[in-house]
Design a protein around this motif. Structure first.
Motif, mmCIF file in Angstrom:
data_model
loop_
_atom_site.group_PDB
_atom_site.id
_atom_site.type_symbol
_atom_site.label_atom_id
_atom_site.label_comp_id
_atom_site.label_asym_id
_atom_site.label_seq_id
_atom_site.Cartn_x
_atom_site.Cartn_y
_atom_site.Cartn_z
ATOM 1 N N GLU A 107 -4.638 7.955 -4.973
ATOM 2 C CA GLU A 107 -3.173 7.959 -5.043
ATOM 3 C C GLU A 107 -2.597 6.611 -4.626
ATOM 4 O OE1 GLU A 107 0.549 10.108 -2.740
ATOM 5 O OE2 GLU A 107 -1.275 11.264 -3.085
ATOM 6 N N HIS A 108 -3.108 6.057 -3.554
ATOM 7 C CA HIS A 108 -2.654 4.755 -3.044
ATOM 8 C C HIS A 108 -2.762 3.679 -4.127
ATOM 9 C CE1 HIS A 108 -1.961 1.669 -0.023
ATOM 10 N NE2 HIS A 108 -3.149 1.124 -0.225
ATOM 11 N N ASN A 109 -3.843 3.698 -4.874
ATOM 12 C CA ASN A 109 -4.059 2.692 -5.910
ATOM 13 C C ASN A 109 -2.992 2.756 -7.002
ATOM 14 O OD1 ASN A 109 -6.350 2.009 -4.503
ATOM 15 N ND2 ASN A 109 -7.791 2.899 -5.969
ATOM 16 N N THR A 110 -2.423 3.944 -7.245
ATOM 17 C CA THR A 110 -1.392 4.061 -8.271
ATOM 18 C C THR A 110 0.003 3.744 -7.741
ATOM 19 O OG1 THR A 110 -1.002 6.427 -7.891
ATOM 20 C CG2 THR A 110 -2.712 5.835 -9.497
ATOM 21 N N ILE A 111 0.148 3.589 -6.440
ATOM 22 C CA ILE A 111 1.438 3.208 -5.846
ATOM 23 C C ILE A 111 1.557 1.696 -5.722
ATOM 24 C CG2 ILE A 111 2.862 3.380 -3.757
ATOM 25 C CD1 ILE A 111 1.679 6.174 -3.328
ATOM 26 N N LEU A 112 0.462 1.018 -5.425
ATOM 27 C CA LEU A 112 0.505 -0.422 -5.157
ATOM 28 C C LEU A 112 1.076 -1.257 -6.301
ATOM 29 C CD1 LEU A 112 -2.883 -0.853 -3.275
ATOM 30 C CD2 LEU A 112 -0.587 -0.816 -2.278
ATOM 31 N N PRO A 113 0.794 -0.980 -7.583
ATOM 32 C CA PRO A 113 1.384 -1.805 -8.646
ATOM 33 C C PRO A 113 2.902 -1.712 -8.719
ATOM 34 C CG PRO A 113 -0.535 -0.614 -9.474
ATOM 35 C CD PRO A 113 -0.202 -0.033 -8.135
ATOM 36 N N PHE A 114 3.487 -0.671 -8.113
ATOM 37 C CA PHE A 114 4.932 -0.484 -8.126
ATOM 38 C C PHE A 114 5.589 -0.954 -6.834
ATOM 39 C CE2 PHE A 114 3.172 3.082 -10.689
ATOM 40 C CZ PHE A 114 3.682 2.710 -11.928
ATOM 41 N N THR A 115 4.807 -1.341 -5.854
ATOM 42 C CA THR A 115 5.341 -1.683 -4.535
ATOM 43 C C THR A 115 4.794 -3.042 -4.082
ATOM 44 O OG1 THR A 115 3.579 -0.284 -3.572
ATOM 45 C CG2 THR A 115 5.760 0.713 -3.850
ATOM 46 N N ARG A 116 3.728 -3.017 -3.303
ATOM 47 C CA ARG A 116 3.205 -4.246 -2.685
ATOM 48 C C ARG A 116 2.901 -5.352 -3.689
ATOM 49 N NH1 ARG A 116 1.352 -8.341 -2.121
ATOM 50 N NH2 ARG A 116 -0.226 -9.112 -0.657
ATOM 51 N N ASN A 117 2.268 -5.025 -4.820
ATOM 52 C CA ASN A 117 1.844 -6.081 -5.736
ATOM 53 C C ASN A 117 2.985 -6.615 -6.592
ATOM 54 O OD1 ASN A 117 -1.209 -6.400 -7.799
ATOM 55 N ND2 ASN A 117 -0.136 -7.874 -6.511
ATOM 56 N N VAL A 118 4.143 -5.955 -6.564
ATOM 57 C CA VAL A 118 5.313 -6.476 -7.288
ATOM 58 C C VAL A 118 5.758 -7.810 -6.703
ATOM 59 C CG1 VAL A 118 7.779 -6.095 -7.765
ATOM 60 C CG2 VAL A 118 6.145 -4.218 -8.042
ATOM 61 N N VAL A 119 5.673 -7.965 -5.377
ATOM 62 C CA VAL A 119 6.330 -9.078 -4.696
ATOM 63 C C VAL A 119 5.432 -10.292 -4.499
ATOM 64 C CG1 VAL A 119 7.886 -7.477 -3.557
ATOM 65 C CG2 VAL A 119 5.807 -8.218 -2.355
ATOM 66 N N GLY A 120 4.175 -10.225 -4.945
ATOM 67 C CA GLY A 120 3.310 -11.383 -4.811
ATOM 68 C C GLY A 120 1.853 -10.987 -4.845
ATOM 69 N N PRO A 121 0.958 -11.974 -4.859
ATOM 70 C CA PRO A 121 -0.471 -11.709 -4.994
ATOM 71 C C PRO A 121 -0.995 -10.827 -3.864
ATOM 72 C CG PRO A 121 -0.083 -13.976 -4.313
ATOM 73 C CD PRO A 121 1.243 -13.416 -4.695
ATOM 74 N N MET A 122 -1.980 -10.005 -4.201
ATOM 75 C CA MET A 122 -2.480 -8.984 -3.277
ATOM 76 C C MET A 122 -3.994 -8.919 -3.378
ATOM 77 S SD MET A 122 -1.689 -4.892 -3.486
ATOM 78 C CE MET A 122 -2.815 -4.607 -4.875
ATOM 79 N N ASP A 123 -4.686 -9.322 -2.329
ATOM 80 C CA ASP A 123 -6.140 -9.272 -2.374
ATOM 81 C C ASP A 123 -6.635 -7.976 -1.756
ATOM 82 O OD1 ASP A 123 -8.506 -10.426 -3.293
ATOM 83 O OD2 ASP A 123 -9.055 -10.952 -1.263
ATOM 84 N N TYR A 124 -6.705 -6.967 -2.583
ATOM 85 C CA TYR A 124 -7.208 -5.643 -2.220
ATOM 86 C C TYR A 124 -8.727 -5.660 -2.109
ATOM 87 C CZ TYR A 124 -8.027 -0.583 -3.263
ATOM 88 O OH TYR A 124 -8.417 0.737 -3.273
ATOM 89 N N THR A 125 -9.366 -6.690 -2.640
ATOM 90 C CA THR A 125 -10.832 -6.793 -2.787
ATOM 91 C C THR A 125 -11.369 -5.610 -3.593
ATOM 92 O OG1 THR A 125 -11.324 -5.760 -0.627
ATOM 93 C CG2 THR A 125 -11.082 -8.157 -0.683
ATOM 94 N N PRO A 126 -11.020 -5.548 -4.877
ATOM 95 C CA PRO A 126 -11.289 -4.353 -5.678
ATOM 96 C C PRO A 126 -12.650 -4.374 -6.368
ATOM 97 C CG PRO A 126 -10.006 -5.908 -6.945
ATOM 98 C CD PRO A 126 -10.243 -6.550 -5.601
ATOM 99 N N VAL A 127 -12.842 -3.382 -7.208
ATOM 100 C CA VAL A 127 -13.958 -3.253 -8.158
ATOM 101 C C VAL A 127 -15.283 -3.083 -7.415
ATOM 102 C CG1 VAL A 127 -14.986 -4.122 -10.284
ATOM 103 C CG2 VAL A 127 -12.640 -4.757 -9.727
ATOM 104 N N THR A 128 -15.388 -1.966 -6.710
ATOM 105 C CA THR A 128 -16.625 -1.629 -6.006
ATOM 106 C C THR A 128 -17.198 -0.361 -6.620
ATOM 107 O OG1 THR A 128 -15.310 -0.464 -4.333
ATOM 108 C CG2 THR A 128 -15.943 -2.732 -3.862
ATOM 109 N N PHE A 129 -18.399 -0.463 -7.173
ATOM 110 C CA PHE A 129 -19.047 0.671 -7.845
ATOM 111 C C PHE A 129 -19.991 1.422 -6.909
ATOM 112 C CE2 PHE A 129 -18.165 -2.575 -11.102
ATOM 113 C CZ PHE A 129 -17.273 -1.851 -11.888
#
Length: 643
Positions: free
Chosen positions: A472-494
């Motif tokens: 759920e958190h991942n679907t909120i971030l593109p509408f909130t935190r990442n709108v205002v500037g770069p965001m290093d979530y450190t993604p893509v972990t399999f």
């Protein structure tokens, strides 16, 4: 910046001999902001209200009241402000190129007016108001020529109607919380982080509250509705932040301007695409920028949080970057204690021999942090930084990651900016971690590549909670935190770290598109990428980290999101599902260039969470494609121009 007299009416309504209301509209006439006197007079308390003309020509009162005012140690600019004058509105038309971010060619269009007030002692306060097509920005100015003062309080406060749905993050100094959705009787009273997202009763009217151009003359702020449930007041840092070091109240010197109070407004797609926080920030301070190079980074901390102490581990992650054609690898904490076959200098030589540029971690140091992880204190003073940057430049290190700031007091804002200015002199890129949310600085200092300030993949190591909240958190971030500037979530972990994923492989791959960060640290261990099928592995070799254009295709915070981003002629799409039911979507491609053909490579969820289904087709702007998203699933797509 080009300014001309705006083709807009600034409306003056007379309610009596001295009463007045003044309204400024955006160039497209969708947003209008009125300056109103609470007492219906020319003297008293003043506030702004904002209306939005959304779908079906329906006008919504988006924010009914934004209280205004400042209280200095020797002056009150709030209760008895006398309106003196307003300027004729001018049209601001500005174009600039961003080196990285969600959009390369920026174009701001807005109407600007200034309002002058006097308090009881005849001291002047000015309010500068800008109304853009994608939002509103306003700031205070004290025009005196000299004098230093303490700001005891800023009275800016946003009144939000109870039925307005809001997504907000409880205040924490690292800005690493989860967002809570609230409305009506569910609204909580807390101190809150920026940015905060709101949706009015009109489904086409969304707005995001934030601030920009926080500089040495002020502190960072937050929002608080602890005193009044419906009012979100701009609030200074807690004196206890940063272990109690530094003053919580900012000290200013005249002439002075406050940070911009920024309200991004429009449809949800308008909010996601907006660059307003950077648009109102000062232009780049750098003349030479060819050394600033975004890119993907291999990172050993997520899978082995003491990995940089081990020379062989560092070499394995360097080899990963080389195999995946990523330009960087990060040496995280404890590199000063590296052993098992080599030290820092050996690791740097190895990295450079593979064509990989190293980035390197530092503890911000000082008494403001409890964290003792080393190396510590090497960034703390100008002299420390000059010595360290001199050595790093000689060794071939491309950038620094600096961690654990733990405060947004004025002294810490100065510290951030001092680091950026010193790093620029040595052509060292900067990444802030454990830090402030972006305030537009990446425009002024384009070597500031990214910030953490997010609950990211690192939280899979902190306890079991993120396993269940991440989708759920991942679907909120593109509408909130990442709108205002770069965001290093450190993604893509399999693979899994200390606590497992519930997200699918398709979901994880999609994050490389959904989350924007010009230094994108991909966090999995080497075999997590080596063991991928060819198609997703190739996708991760090619994925850009900065973009020419960004478009929201569809989505809703907490449920799902699909975003398309363009780099030159190619488009990349990422979509994820937060819910525990499978979804099927039809993705329109109307954003493609008309009359051109594209090869579509679709990397979707397969039969189970760890399976990909890859398909290929030729499409154009009239095409759509169907896609299945597993529960907590996702997909990624690449569209390459073929005609």
């Amino acid at each position: 910046m080009i300014r001309s007299i705006a083709i807009v009416v600034i409306t003056l309504l007379m309610f009596g001999a001295k009463a007045q209301q003044l309204t400024v509209s955006s160039p497209n006439q969708k947003i209008s902001v009125s300056l109103v006197n609470l007492q219906n007079a020319g003297t008293g308390e003043w506030y702004l209200k904002i209306a939005y003309a959304g779908s079906n020509n329906k006008t919504t009162e988006a924010i009914s009241r934004i209280d205004l005012g400042l209280v200095l140690n020797n002056q009150d600019y709030a209760k008895e402000l006398h309106f003196v004058s307003s300027t004729k509105p001018v049209l601001i038309r500005e174009q600039y190129t961003a080196l990285h971010g969600k959009k390369s060619q920026r174009s701001n269009l807005g109407n600007e007016a200034a309002f002058a007030f006097e308090n009881k002692s005849k001291s002047r306060l000015n309010l500068l108001l800008r109304v853009y097509n994608d939002g509103v920005a306003f700031r205070y100015a004290l025009p005196g020529k000299q004098g230093s003062y303490t700001v005891n309080d800023e009275l800016t406060s946003f009144t939000i109607s109870p039925e307005t749905t809001r997504w907000m993050e409880k205040w924490n100094p690292a800005n690493e919380g989860l967002y809570t959705a609230m409305s009506n009787d569910k609204v909580q009273q807390q101190e809150w982080c920026y940015p905060a997202l709101f949706n009015t009763g009109d489904s086409s009217c969304w707005f995001l509250l934030h601030e920009s151009d926080v500089n040495r003359n002020y502190c960072g702020s937050k929002l608080s509705n602890t005193a009044d449930k419906s009012k979100y007041k701009v609030t200074f840092p807690d004196p206890k932040d940063g272990r109690g070091k530094g003053e919580a109240l900012p000290t200013i010197s005249l002439p002075w301007q406050s940070p911009w109070r920024v309200i991004i407004m429009g449809s949800l797609a308008d909010v996601v695409a907006s660059t307003l926080v950077e648009d109102v920030a000062p232009a780049s301070s750098l003349q030479k920028t060819d050394w600033i190079k975004p890119g993907l980074v291999s990172w050993n901390y997520w899978s082995d949080n003491h990995g940089t102490k081990d020379f062989k581990t560092v070499c394995h992650f360097t080899d990963l970057a080389a195999a995946m054609k990523w330009p960087y690898t990060l040496f995280d904490w404890e590199w000063d204690a590296m052993g098992n076959g080599g030290n820092l200098e050996d690791a740097i030589k190895y990295s450079l021999s593979k064509g990989i540029k190293p980035l390197i971690w530092y503890n911000s140091g000082g008494d403001h942090t409890w964290v003792s992880a080393t190396p510590k204190d090497r960034m703390l003073t100008h002299e420390n930084r000059v010595a360290e940057f001199t050595k790093l430049r000689q060794l071939g290190v491309a950038g620094v990651k600096i961690d654990f700031f733990e405060s947004e007091k004025q002294d810490m804002i100065r510290y951030y900016l001092d680091i950026l200015e010193d790093a620029a002199q040595f052509e060292i890129m900067v990444y802030f971690h454990g830090c402030i949310v972006p305030r537009g600085w990446s425009r002024t200092y384009p070597h500031l590549m990214t910030y953490e300030a997010v609950r990211g993949a690192e939280w899979y190591n902190n306890g079991p909670e993120f396993t269940f909240t991440a989708p759920e958190h991942n679907t909120i971030l593109p509408f909130t935190r990442n709108v205002v500037g770069p965001m290093d979530y450190t993604p893509v972990t399999f693979t899994n770290s200390q606590f497992p994923h519930l997200t699918s492989y398709g979901h994880e791959l999609a994050l490389s598109v959904l989350f924007e960060s010009s230094l994108q640290h991909l966090a999995d261990r080497p075999e997590g990428y080596y063991d991928l099928p060819d198609a997703p592995k190739s996708f991760l070799k090619e994925i850009p980290t900065c973009w020419d254009e960004t478009k929201l295709i569809d989505g809703y915070p907490g449920k799902d999101v699909t975003i398309a981003r363009r780099k030159e002629n190619n488009w990349y799409i990422g979509g994820i599902n937060a819910e525990i039911r499978e979804k099927r979507k039809t993705i329109p491609l109307s954003f493609l260039t008309s009359g051109k053909k594209y090869k579509l490579t679709l990397l979707a969820d397969g039969n189970h969470d760890k399976d990909f289904k890859t398909s290929y087709s030729v499409v154009d702007s009239n095409s759509t494609f169907p896609v299945k998203l597993l529960r907590r699933g996702g997909f990624a797509a690449l569209l390459t121009l073929v005609q």
